[in-house]
Design an enzyme around this catalytic site. Structure first.
Site, mmCIF file in Angstrom:
data_model
loop_
_atom_site.group_PDB
_atom_site.id
_atom_site.type_symbol
_atom_site.label_atom_id
_atom_site.label_comp_id
_atom_site.label_asym_id
_atom_site.label_seq_id
_atom_site.Cartn_x
_atom_site.Cartn_y
_atom_site.Cartn_z
ATOM 1 N N ASP A 21 0.859 -1.192 0.000
ATOM 2 C CA ASP A 21 0.000 0.000 0.000
ATOM 3 C C ASP A 21 0.885 1.228 0.000
ATOM 4 O O ASP A 21 1.831 1.323 0.796
ATOM 5 C CB ASP A 21 -0.933 -0.006 1.223
ATOM 6 C CG ASP A 21 -2.096 0.966 1.041
ATOM 7 O OD1 ASP A 21 -1.840 2.166 0.755
ATOM 8 O OD2 ASP A 21 -3.254 0.546 1.189
ATOM 9 N N ASP A 41 -6.519 -4.034 -4.335
ATOM 10 C CA ASP A 41 -7.578 -3.508 -3.460
ATOM 11 C C ASP A 41 -7.335 -2.022 -3.292
ATOM 12 O O ASP A 41 -6.897 -1.566 -2.247
ATOM 13 C CB ASP A 41 -7.535 -4.234 -2.113
ATOM 14 C CG ASP A 41 -8.570 -3.677 -1.154
ATOM 15 O OD1 ASP A 41 -9.520 -3.024 -1.616
ATOM 16 O OD2 ASP A 41 -8.404 -3.879 0.067
HETATM 17 N N1 AG3 Z 1 -11.242 -0.697 -1.632
HETATM 18 C C1 AG3 Z 1 -12.350 -0.492 -2.528
HETATM 19 C C2 AG3 Z 1 -13.034 0.793 -2.294
HETATM 20 C C3 AG3 Z 1 -13.996 1.160 -3.336
HETATM 21 C C4 AG3 Z 1 -14.948 2.132 -2.785
HETATM 22 N N2 AG3 Z 1 -15.723 2.707 -3.795
HETATM 23 C C5 AG3 Z 1 -16.882 3.284 -3.599
HETATM 24 N N3 AG3 Z 1 -17.424 3.273 -2.416
HETATM 25 N N4 AG3 Z 1 -17.428 3.840 -4.609
HETATM 26 C C6 AG3 Z 1 -11.533 -0.533 -0.281
HETATM 27 C C7 AG3 Z 1 -10.464 -0.958 0.614
HETATM 28 C C8 AG3 Z 1 -10.938 -2.039 1.480
HETATM 29 N N5 AG3 Z 1 -9.890 -2.870 1.887
#
Ligand code: AG3
Length: 281
Positions: free
Chosen positions: A108, A157
């Site tokens: 990250d 992610d």
């Molecule tokens: N990752 C995906 C977030 C997407 C959110 N999008 C939205 N709400 N439109 C999130 C991190 C979780 N580990």
């Protein structure tokens, strides 16, 4: 009590969610984004980055289980996993449930995500101390460019496909991911909602198809991501992820063999998705 609301600033959604907020536990800014941790009476604690809901205590497991377990269960014994983004630990928590996994790199760009998750979301961050996890706080594109080994699974992610996350959706990035995967390996990335972002879902498939021998798509219901019918886009060197290769790890709350098999679009819908100019099925 005053009615305090959080109106989500989702970059693409045609609607706006408003959440009742009973407590603001944290607000801060990192080098990359603005953080808020708030409490909603229904969803519990919520992590908000740049005004967009990343996950809530109540429904995070749908997303984290489905991103990790579909590709991992499609393989008999995955050993090396790379998670790009995901500093909160939700995906890693699921990855380390697989006994065959020997090494999981968590890449990250923003170490603050991990700090905030460990402080406010212990049940999400619970796998971050697993000895198989190596923390690599750096840009995911750079990590893949410099990575010399092979990976069985690469999971992205990230935040939505805007701002600095855009570099994780380019043909160069997908091509680099492909070259790192072993023959049976899989790359999976988020790809927004079929209800609200049909052309974006198609575009990610087209970019994957240009970089990988095989592309595919599966979905999961996420209450707090606008459009709900959330997509995971797959690229492989030929392998299909459609059928699990073994019994599910335990415990899971949503993922199981039946969900795995039914999560993929049937071919006639996939073909419609790929028709130029279509905006919905
Ligand atoms: N990752 C995906 C977030 C997407 C959110 N999008 C939205 N709400 N439109 C999130 C991190 C979780 N580990």
């Amino acid at each position: 009590m005053a009615d305090v609301r959080l109106f989500e600033k989702d970059p693409y959604a045609p609607i706006q969610y408003g959440y009742e907020v009973t407590e603001v536990l944290y607000r801060g800014t990192s080098e990359y984004q603005e953080f808020a941790v708030v409490v909603n009476p229904f969803f519990g604690r919520m992590l908000i980055l740049d005004g967009v809901v990343q996950f809530t205590e109540r429904d995070e497991f749908y997303y984290h289980e489905m991103l990790a377990h579909v590709p991992l269960h499609a393989m008999a014994a995955p050993e090396t996993v790379v998670v790009i983004g995901g500093g909160d630990g939700g995906v890693i928590r699921e990855v380390v449930k697989h006994p065959s996994v020997k090494k999981a790199y968590l890449v990250d760009i923003d170490p603050e995500v991990t700090r905030v998750s460990q402080a406010y979301f212990p049940t999400v961050a619970s796998g971050l101390d697993d000895p198989r996890v190596e923390h690599c706080p750096m840009d995911g594109a750079r990590f893949l460019a410099e990575f010399e080994g092979k990976a069985d699974v690469i999971l992205v992610d990230s935040t939505d496909i805007v701002g600095f996350a855009k570099s994780l959706f380019t043909p160069e990035f997908f091509g680099r991911a492909r070259s790192i995967l072993g023959p049976g390996g899989a790359f999976v990335t988020l790809s927004e909602s079929l209800h609200f972002h049909f052309p974006i879902v198609r575009e990610v498939q087209q970019t994957l198809r240009a970089s990988f021998p095989c592309a595919d798509l599966y979905t999961a219901p996420i209450a707090t991501y606008a459009g709900n019918w959330w997509c995971f886009a797959v690229g492989t060197n030929g392998a299909s992820l459609r059928v699990p290769a073994r019994a599910p790890v335990t415990p899971t709350r949503y993922y199981c063999g039946d969900i795995h098999r039914s999560a993929f679009l049937p071919p006639f819908l996939y073909d419609r998705l790929m028709e130029d100019g279509r905006e919905s099925f």
